[in-house]
Structure formats: structure tokens, C-alpha cells
Design a protein around this motif. Structure first.
Motif, PDB file in Angstrom:
ATOM      1  N   SER A 311      51.689   9.536 -36.161  1.00  0.00           N
ATOM      2  CA  SER A 311      51.694   8.145 -35.734  1.00  0.00           C
ATOM      3  C   SER A 311      51.341   7.273 -36.935  1.00  0.00           C
ATOM      4  O   SER A 311      50.222   7.312 -37.428  1.00  0.00           O
ATOM      5  CB  SER A 311      50.683   7.948 -34.602  1.00  0.00           C
ATOM      6  N   ILE A 312      52.326   6.556 -37.417  1.00  0.00           N
ATOM      7  CA  ILE A 312      52.114   5.670 -38.568  1.00  0.00           C
ATOM      8  C   ILE A 312      52.363   4.239 -38.102  1.00  0.00           C
ATOM      9  O   ILE A 312      53.390   3.954 -37.480  1.00  0.00           O
ATOM     10  CB  ILE A 312      53.076   6.027 -39.722  1.00  0.00           C
ATOM     11  N   GLU A 313      51.414   3.357 -38.384  1.00  0.00           N
ATOM     12  CA  GLU A 313      51.542   1.965 -37.945  1.00  0.00           C
ATOM     13  C   GLU A 313      52.608   1.209 -38.748  1.00  0.00           C
ATOM     14  O   GLU A 313      52.781   1.456 -39.941  1.00  0.00           O
ATOM     15  CB  GLU A 313      50.193   1.252 -38.116  1.00  0.00           C
ATOM     16  N   PRO A 314      53.308   0.297 -38.103  1.00  0.00           N
ATOM     17  CA  PRO A 314      54.281  -0.522 -38.843  1.00  0.00           C
ATOM     18  C   PRO A 314      53.576  -1.512 -39.773  1.00  0.00           C
ATOM     19  O   PRO A 314      52.404  -1.824 -39.586  1.00  0.00           O
ATOM     20  CB  PRO A 314      55.033  -1.279 -37.744  1.00  0.00           C
ATOM     21  N   VAL A 315      54.299  -1.962 -40.788  1.00  0.00           N
ATOM     22  CA  VAL A 315      53.746  -2.925 -41.739  1.00  0.00           C
ATOM     23  C   VAL A 315      54.704  -4.104 -41.858  1.00  0.00           C
ATOM     24  O   VAL A 315      55.914  -3.920 -41.977  1.00  0.00           O
ATOM     25  CB  VAL A 315      53.552  -2.265 -43.127  1.00  0.00           C
ATOM     26  N   LYS A 316      54.122  -5.306 -41.829  1.00  0.00           N
ATOM     27  CA  LYS A 316      54.921  -6.510 -41.999  1.00  0.00           C
ATOM     28  C   LYS A 316      54.720  -6.998 -43.431  1.00  0.00           C
ATOM     29  O   LYS A 316      53.575  -7.146 -43.881  1.00  0.00           O
ATOM     30  CB  LYS A 316      54.423  -7.577 -41.006  1.00  0.00           C
ATOM     31  N   LEU A 317      55.788  -7.213 -44.149  1.00  0.00           N
ATOM     32  CA  LEU A 317      55.645  -7.616 -45.549  1.00  0.00           C
ATOM     33  C   LEU A 317      55.484  -9.133 -45.657  1.00  0.00           C
ATOM     34  O   LEU A 317      55.689  -9.874 -44.688  1.00  0.00           O
ATOM     35  CB  LEU A 317      56.837  -7.101 -46.364  1.00  0.00           C
ATOM     36  N   ASP A 318      55.116  -9.571 -46.856  1.00  0.00           N
ATOM     37  CA  ASP A 318      54.745 -10.968 -47.089  1.00  0.00           C
ATOM     38  C   ASP A 318      55.930 -11.930 -46.914  1.00  0.00           C
ATOM     39  O   ASP A 318      56.942 -11.801 -47.611  1.00  0.00           O
ATOM     40  CB  ASP A 318      54.177 -11.088 -48.516  1.00  0.00           C
ATOM     41  N   GLN A 319      55.768 -12.888 -46.012  1.00  0.00           N
ATOM     42  CA  GLN A 319      56.904 -13.767 -45.688  1.00  0.00           C
ATOM     43  C   GLN A 319      57.233 -14.742 -46.813  1.00  0.00           C
ATOM     44  O   GLN A 319      58.405 -15.035 -47.060  1.00  0.00           O
ATOM     45  CB  GLN A 319      56.620 -14.523 -44.393  1.00  0.00           C
ATOM     46  N   ALA A 320      56.201 -15.218 -47.485  1.00  0.00           N
ATOM     47  CA  ALA A 320      56.455 -16.143 -48.602  1.00  0.00           C
ATOM     48  C   ALA A 320      57.263 -15.435 -49.690  1.00  0.00           C
ATOM     49  O   ALA A 320      58.199 -16.006 -50.265  1.00  0.00           O
ATOM     50  CB  ALA A 320      55.127 -16.641 -49.157  1.00  0.00           C
ATOM     51  N   MET A 321      56.930 -14.177 -49.943  1.00  0.00           N
ATOM     52  CA  MET A 321      57.660 -13.427 -50.962  1.00  0.00           C
ATOM     53  C   MET A 321      59.099 -13.141 -50.518  1.00  0.00           C
ATOM     54  O   MET A 321      60.025 -13.142 -51.336  1.00  0.00           O
ATOM     55  CB  MET A 321      56.926 -12.125 -51.289  1.00  0.00           C
ATOM     56  N   MET A 322      59.276 -12.910 -49.196  1.00  0.00           N
ATOM     57  CA  MET A 322      60.643 -12.728 -48.677  1.00  0.00           C
ATOM     58  C   MET A 322      61.481 -13.988 -48.928  1.00  0.00           C
ATOM     59  O   MET A 322      62.642 -13.898 -49.341  1.00  0.00           O
ATOM     60  CB  MET A 322      60.617 -12.451 -47.171  1.00  0.00           C
ATOM     61  N   LYS A 323      60.881 -15.152 -48.633  1.00  0.00           N
ATOM     62  CA  LYS A 323      61.617 -16.411 -48.838  1.00  0.00           C
ATOM     63  C   LYS A 323      61.957 -16.592 -50.312  1.00  0.00           C
ATOM     64  O   LYS A 323      63.060 -17.017 -50.660  1.00  0.00           O
ATOM     65  CB  LYS A 323      60.769 -17.591 -48.340  1.00  0.00           C
ATOM     66  N   SER A 324      61.003 -16.240 -51.169  1.00  0.00           N
ATOM     67  CA  SER A 324      61.233 -16.333 -52.601  1.00  0.00           C
ATOM     68  C   SER A 324      62.400 -15.432 -53.015  1.00  0.00           C
ATOM     69  O   SER A 324      63.262 -15.827 -53.813  1.00  0.00           O
ATOM     70  CB  SER A 324      59.947 -15.948 -53.326  1.00  0.00           C
ATOM     71  N   ALA A 325      62.436 -14.232 -52.446  1.00  0.00           N
ATOM     72  CA  ALA A 325      63.514 -13.293 -52.776  1.00  0.00           C
ATOM     73  C   ALA A 325      64.862 -13.843 -52.325  1.00  0.00           C
ATOM     74  O   ALA A 325      65.872 -13.713 -53.034  1.00  0.00           O
ATOM     75  CB  ALA A 325      63.240 -11.937 -52.136  1.00  0.00           C
ATOM     76  N   ALA A 326      64.877 -14.454 -51.142  1.00  0.00           N
ATOM     77  CA  ALA A 326      66.131 -15.030 -50.637  1.00  0.00           C
ATOM     78  C   ALA A 326      66.615 -16.152 -51.561  1.00  0.00           C
ATOM     79  O   ALA A 326      67.805 -16.239 -51.886  1.00  0.00           O
ATOM     80  CB  ALA A 326      65.928 -15.551 -49.211  1.00  0.00           C
ATOM     81  N   ARG A 327      65.692 -17.005 -52.012  1.00  0.00           N
ATOM     82  CA  ARG A 327      66.048 -18.078 -52.960  1.00  0.00           C
ATOM     83  C   ARG A 327      66.602 -17.476 -54.255  1.00  0.00           C
ATOM     84  O   ARG A 327      67.617 -17.934 -54.782  1.00  0.00           O
ATOM     85  CB  ARG A 327      64.799 -18.918 -53.301  1.00  0.00           C
ATOM     86  N   GLN A 328      65.917 -16.431 -54.705  1.00  0.00           N
ATOM     87  CA  GLN A 328      66.321 -15.759 -55.941  1.00  0.00           C
ATOM     88  C   GLN A 328      67.748 -15.215 -55.834  1.00  0.00           C
ATOM     89  O   GLN A 328      68.573 -15.376 -56.742  1.00  0.00           O
ATOM     90  CB  GLN A 328      65.356 -14.588 -56.193  1.00  0.00           C
ATOM     91  N   ALA A 329      68.036 -14.556 -54.693  1.00  0.00           N
ATOM     92  CA  ALA A 329      69.365 -13.975 -54.494  1.00  0.00           C
ATOM     93  C   ALA A 329      70.424 -15.078 -54.504  1.00  0.00           C
ATOM     94  O   ALA A 329      71.475 -14.942 -55.149  1.00  0.00           O
ATOM     95  CB  ALA A 329      69.400 -13.189 -53.180  1.00  0.00           C
ATOM     96  N   LYS A 330      70.136 -16.180 -53.811  1.00  0.00           N
ATOM     97  CA  LYS A 330      71.092 -17.309 -53.798  1.00  0.00           C
ATOM     98  C   LYS A 330      71.304 -17.829 -55.210  1.00  0.00           C
ATOM     99  O   LYS A 330      72.431 -18.085 -55.641  1.00  0.00           O
ATOM    100  CB  LYS A 330      70.552 -18.434 -52.903  1.00  0.00           C
ATOM    101  N   HIS A 331      70.204 -17.986 -55.938  1.00  0.00           N
ATOM    102  CA  HIS A 331      70.256 -18.474 -57.310  1.00  0.00           C
ATOM    103  C   HIS A 331      71.141 -17.584 -58.186  1.00  0.00           C
ATOM    104  O   HIS A 331      71.927 -18.063 -59.017  1.00  0.00           O
ATOM    105  CB  HIS A 331      68.827 -18.535 -57.864  1.00  0.00           C
TER     106      HIS A 331
END
Lengths: 397, 397
Positions: A311-331
Motif C-alpha cells: 500500500s503506497i500513498e499517492p502523491v500530488k506534485l507542486d501545482q505552481a511548478m506544473m504551471k511553470s512547466a506548461a508555460r515553458q513548453a508553450k514558450h
């Protein structure tokens, strides 16, 4: 560079075997150390053999951005899983240095000792050590298949015995790139996966008990057919999994029947169940469905038992960093997809410790843990570009 | 007497192994020959080693009533399967002789060479020889697992080489008693089973092909899960079997999955299907259901193949003899049940050749082909009484 690294532990079938603290593992870490030194990084091993190559920040040297992945592999694994994350970090940090000079904040490239759990029945030994999940005491009571303890193996590789003085200071962020090990990016023709969650995993062993009898002389109405029960259970549970949530995955991958003969009704069947989701409450609800079926079984004069052994608990990653990554990809003009990681990664250990970003590049046919693991060089390059952009944002701006 | 016979080929686990033409088989036939001679019967072996003990009829010696069963066993089988039929015939014939003197018509007790197919990939060698289903040529091209041909083995046991002059005259009737090898008599608390049909058997190997993938990273909608397909097929077919006819039995007893790992979606699953019914047209209709499912599979991007590797036609036994058996049971005050035999028996070979009667006595828990095979002495005695009554009707009246 990936091919060069794959030579340490290269197998006859074209794969890589680099188990924790093995000779090939030691050779690979030592070779990486030399590469880091040649690039002018400050190099050190920690107590368990995680290798760090540091580019000191000129303005805020105490602020550390950690980036990398794991150096160990499964038996006869591929050359991308783990290794790509280390190589990508090395290349991104080097290019940033050549282009912009030293960073404002410190960047630590890490070649993590262990993630796969292939030698010892324990996963994430490297990231678990850094984040304080594990300590040296635990290493005494975990053994490989030859009866060698983790502590002995670690000491044999030159680590552990004398803890070196190292501050365990939280990094400001951890950034990892990894191959997807899945087919979503390939199917959706996307270059970059931005991981929002790493799933929780629950694994079960399920045992069905009926009555073994002659396949010809036992009327259908008098049977207690464990194979049929297992089939009904499989159909029921996988259908329930689909109905419950579209991100839930459930797998019955292993089955063993007794006596396993064409002309004998199976008296016992054992099978595996693997369920994964990014939200524990969904896994809880799925577990209720298993209990529902167990109740139904009793009415049929048979028995079943379900044992949860992981039994391994799920992990939610950092949302601000996700948004930054999305901006980066668009860029950068790169197509991307927000993904849930169905496989475990070092990022899931760091995710509960410091802001963490996990990026994926496509895996051909979703194949991993195999010599056939492959990602196109173009896709590898796009991952490095994403990592450069993120490290620039985190360490240079 | 059953215990005495079980000693020839007795195993450590308390079972019996008496494969065709083996040393223990030869010893058992020779020992039975002596018993027959001691009882004053005319004894002979035929070309393939079927042993006959004859009580000549005083009025119609040319009319022969044949009774008996097979002397061979499966590996580590029980002491009742086959042997009981021979012993019962010996005892019934002896008691009739003691009570009523010689019969009007001839009675031949037969200890049939082979029924089980345990040594060679061929069943009913003994009855098949008597009824003309097999000939000596066939014996040349059938081999045991050590590469010994049936012909060689037969000659090694002292048979086959020089065909003895024996008229192959059809008997007027064949009568066999056997343990049920099923749970119907026990469940219904009946002493005697009167067999109306011996089922036809069809056996299939079924192969499902999907796509092996990571259990965590492959969304449910992108899967081609061979295990799930096999489970759906099993539930569908076994349910259809129940709906089609209450006498139809269908069994999925054997399953093998690839790669058979908890965290990998099965790419291939192979399983067995065993279907039995006393009416071929029902088996035909059942086969149509398999085809129906195959069509359904194509729409899901997976494939399946079904290979039928065994097809044995059902046999209907003599109705007049069944009625006679029912009268006999009533006369003796024995409870009885009209049954369909779901297992194969020598009677199914004789059934297509001469009027044939097959009677069952209960098997404890339906267990057979095992050292745990057991029938209570009382039940064995009731079977002998039924056989006496029938042989009296056939040979003395």
C-alpha cells in the motif's frame, strides 16, 4: 552518453543490469563522478552512495535546486529508465553554465543510489535516505536473495560505515525528467508529459477456494468451481474499476490454478490484483467493491481471501511548478500533456518533502524494464530543453 | 480381493500404478488367471492380453454373456476403478455357480487389458481390440513417453507376436459394474446407478492474445488485457452451458498467463475447455456459442483461437437392459438412480457393438484416480448382487 553509461552492466541481450552496490553499479557511479569533476562540479557521495555534482550559486549558495534521477536498473532493464534523468540534468546544467555562467542559486545534480527495489525488497533507498524516510538502522534487517544485508552490501561498496558530515538541508525544489514507461504520450503524439500526481498503489493476493472434482461426472449444479469464481470476480472488479473513475487502473496479471488439469474442476485459484489511483479515497472505494464480492461468494458455498501486501500513498506534485512547466513548453513550442504517473518515481518521495516537478518524454510502445526500451533522440533533446528552462527559472532568475 | 489385487503395483502413497504391459500389470493378469483356474473356469488370453475366464453354458454354449472391466490403472490411481468390475464379475459368477450350477448360456469374465490411456496415447485398447475398433497394425505407430511402441510393449509382455486362433464372435451382451467416479449417488443417497448414456467429450485449447503492458501506466481504455478477455469468455461460456441443457457440463480447468506477473497486463492467456453431453447436437450448439464469442472478440482488437483436439461421440446404452436393471433393483430393494456417465468406460466401446449394461456403485466424495478412491463394502456388495441378478437373467433363464 546514455550508451556510454549503459556499458556499465551491459547484458548479452542489449539491456542493462545495475543492481544496488554491485560492481557495475560502483563503476557507473565512479565514472559519473569523473564526468562531473571534468565539468568542474563539486563532487561528493553521501552516506549511502548518492552521488552529487554541485554548481555553487553565486548569490544564494544556500538555496539548492536538486535535479537528477536514479542510477540503478532492474535486471536486464533498458538504458533510459533513471539514467536519462541523470544525463539530462548533466547536460542541462552544463549548457546553462556555458550560456549564462554560474547560477544565482546552487544546483545539485544527483545520481540517486537506488529506486527500483530490484536487489533488496525496498524501493527508493536513495531518495528515501535524502528525505529522511529511511535511516541506517533499517539497512541491517533487509536482505537480498543471497542473504546479504543492505548494510553489508553498502559497506562492501565503501559507504555507510563512517557517516560523512553532511547537512541534510531541504532543497528548494527537486526536478526530474524520466521516460514515461507508458503509451499515452505516444498515442496522443505529445512531446512532454507534465506529471500532476504519482498514483497510490495497492497490491493484493486473492485466493479462491472451491472443490476439485471430475470434469465429466460432476453436474454444473453440484460444482464449486474456483476457476469460474475467479473469472466472475475478475469481470466484476475490472468493470467496477472502469465505472468508479476513469483514472483508476486495475490489473489481474498473475493466476495459478490447482490442480490445473483440463479434465479436473479447479479446487483452488490464486491471482494477483494491482490497483492504482492518485486519490486514496478512490482506492478505498474500490476496496469496498472487493468486500462486496466476498459477501456474494459466501452465499455460494465457496470461500475467498484477499490479502493486501502493498500500500503506497499517492502523491500530488507542486501545482505552481506544473504551471511553470506548461508555460515553458508553450514558450519552446513543444506539445505537452498533463499526466498522472502510474509508475513509481523518486519524485514521489521528494514530492512529500519539497516542491517537486516530474517531466516525461515518450517511451516507444510504452515499453520499459526491457532491453527494448527506447526514446527517440529528438524526444530526449526536448526533455533536456524543458529541464534547462525550468532550471533557469529556478536557479538563474 | 480388491486389496489383494491392489498389491500388484501398490505405491508408497497407498495407491496403485498398473500401466499396460508393465511388470505389475503382467503379475496382476497372471494372478487373476490362477484365481480363475482355481474356480474351474476355462482360461485364455487373447492376442493383446485381454484375459477371459469362461463358464461354459450347458444349453447354448455359443451364446456368450461377457462381463468384467479393465485391469490397468492411471499412475497412482485407486484400487476400485476397473478392478472392482473384474472382482464383482468373478464373485457374481462363482456365487451363481454355487447356487444354481452351470449356466444355460456361456459366461465370459474378462479382465480387459487397457482402458485408461495412461501409458500410450490411446484409450480402450482392450475393448477396442475385442470389438474390432483397433487392429495390430495400429500398435506399431503408437509410442509411450520412453519411445517404446505399443507393439513392442505387447510383445515384451508375451502377446501379439503369434495371433492365437480365437473366434471373434459377438457376445449376446456385455455387463460392467464400476465405481461412479462422481458425487451424484452419494449426494442423492442412492445405492445403484443405472447408466443410460455415456457422454460425448470434446476438448479444446483456447488461446487469447492481447497486449502486454505496464499495469500502472496503461489506462483501462488503452488496454488489450488477455486475462480479462479469458475471464469474460469463461463466465459467458459456463453460463451458456447451464442455459443450454442441464446435462451439459463444461469445465475450464487449466490456465496459463504470460508473463504472469502482478504488475504487468497479461498479453497472452491459454486455457482448456472440456465439454460433455450425451447428445452430439447439444455439443454442436455449445460449439456455436464459442464461435459467437470469437466474433465479439474481433470487435475489441484482440484475437483468440480455439483448437478442438479431442472429440468422442456419445453412446446410448441398451434400454431393455436398463429396464431390466431397474426391475432387479426394485426386486432387491435397492435404491437406484438413472445416470449419465460423464466419464469414459469400456461400456461405451461395447455399447456400439452389442447390448450393453453399465451399473455404478457410489464413490466417496466422487474421488477417483487417486489413492483416496473409496467405496463402502456394503455398496460394493450391492453392486455384486445387482450383477448376479442380471447375469442370472441373461445366462440362466
Amino acid at each position: 552518453m546514455l550508451e556510454w553509461l549503459a556499458a556499465f552492466g551491459g547484458t548479452a541481450s542489449g539491456g542493462v543490469t545495475r543492481l544496488l552496490y554491485s560492481d557495475t553499479w560502483i563503476q557507473a557511479q565512479q565514472a559519473l563522478k569523473k564526468v562531473m569533476q571534468a565539468k568542474g562540479l563539486d563532487v561528493r557521495f553521501d552516506e549511502v552512495g548518492n552521488l552529487f555534482g554541485r554548481r555553487i550559486g553565486v548569490e544564494e549558495p544556500e538555496s539548492v535546486i536538486l535535479t537528477g534521477s536514479h542510477i540503478d536498473t532492474v535486471k536486464d532493464g533498458g538504458e533510459f529508465d533513471g539514467a536519462y534523468g541523470i544525463v539530462a540534468s548533466l547536460m542541462a546544467v552544463q549548457r546553462l553554465y556555458e550560456q549564462y555562467g554560474p547560477p544565482k542559486r546552487t544546483i545539485d545534480i544527483v545520481s540517486l543510489a537506488e529506486e527500483e527495489g530490484s536487489r533488496f525488497p525496498l524501493t527508493f533507498w536513495g531518495s528515501g535516505w535524502i528525505t529522511g524516510r529511511y535511516n541506517l538502522d533499517q539497512a541491517e534487517h533487509i536482505y537480498d536473495k543471497d542473504g546479504i544485508s543492505l548494510k553489508e552490501a553498502m559497506e562492501g561498496a565503501g559507504f555507510g560505515a563512517k557517516p560523512m558530515p553532511i547537512e541534510r538541508k531541504k532543497p528548494k525544489a527537486f526536478v526530474e525528467v524520466h521516460v514515461e514507461q507508458g503509451i499515452v504520450l505516444e498515442r496522443k503524439k505529445k512531446s512532454i508529459g507534465i506529471v500532476s500526481h504519482i498514483v497510490g498503489q495497492r497490491r493484493y493476493t486473492v485466493h479462491f477456494k472451491g472443490e476439485s472434482n471430475h470434469a465429466g461426472t460432476t453436474p454444473m449444479s453440484m460444482r464449486k468451481d474456483a476457476m469460474r469464481l475467479m473469472a466472475e470476480w475478475t469481470v466484476f472488479l475490472l468493470t467496477e474499476a472502469e465505472l468508479l473513475d476513469e483514472s483508476l487502473v486495475a490489473t489481474v496479471g498473475k493466476v495459478t490454478a490447482k490442480p490445473n488439469m483440463p479434465n479436473v474442476i479447479a479446487g483452488e485459484v490464486e491471482c494477483s490484483l494491482d490497483a492504482r489511483h492518485y486519490d486514496s479515497s478512490v482506492l478505498d472505494r474500490f476496496e469496498k467493491k472487493i468486500e462486496e464480492f466476498e459477501t456474494h461468494v459466501k452465499t455460494r458455498g465457496m470461500t475467498m481471501s484477499t490479502q493486501r501486501w502493498m500500500s503506497i500513498e499517492p502523491v500530488k506534485l507542486d501545482q505552481a511548478m506544473m504551471k511553470s512547466a506548461a508555460r515553458q513548453a508553450k514558450h519552446l513550442g513543444l506539445s505537452y500533456e498533463t499526466l498522472i504517473s502510474g509508475a513509481g518515481h523518486d519524485s514521489q518521495v521528494f514530492g512529500g518533502y519539497c516542491p517537486t516537478m516530474l517531466l516525461f518524454v515518450p517511451s516507444r510502445h510504452g515499453i520499459s524494464h526491457s532491453p527494448d526500451e527506447w526514446t527517440e533522440p529528438d524526444d530526449l533533446e526536448k526533455g533536456i530543453q524543458m529541464l534547462m528552462g525550468e532550471l533557469y527559472t529556478l536557479a538563474y532568475v
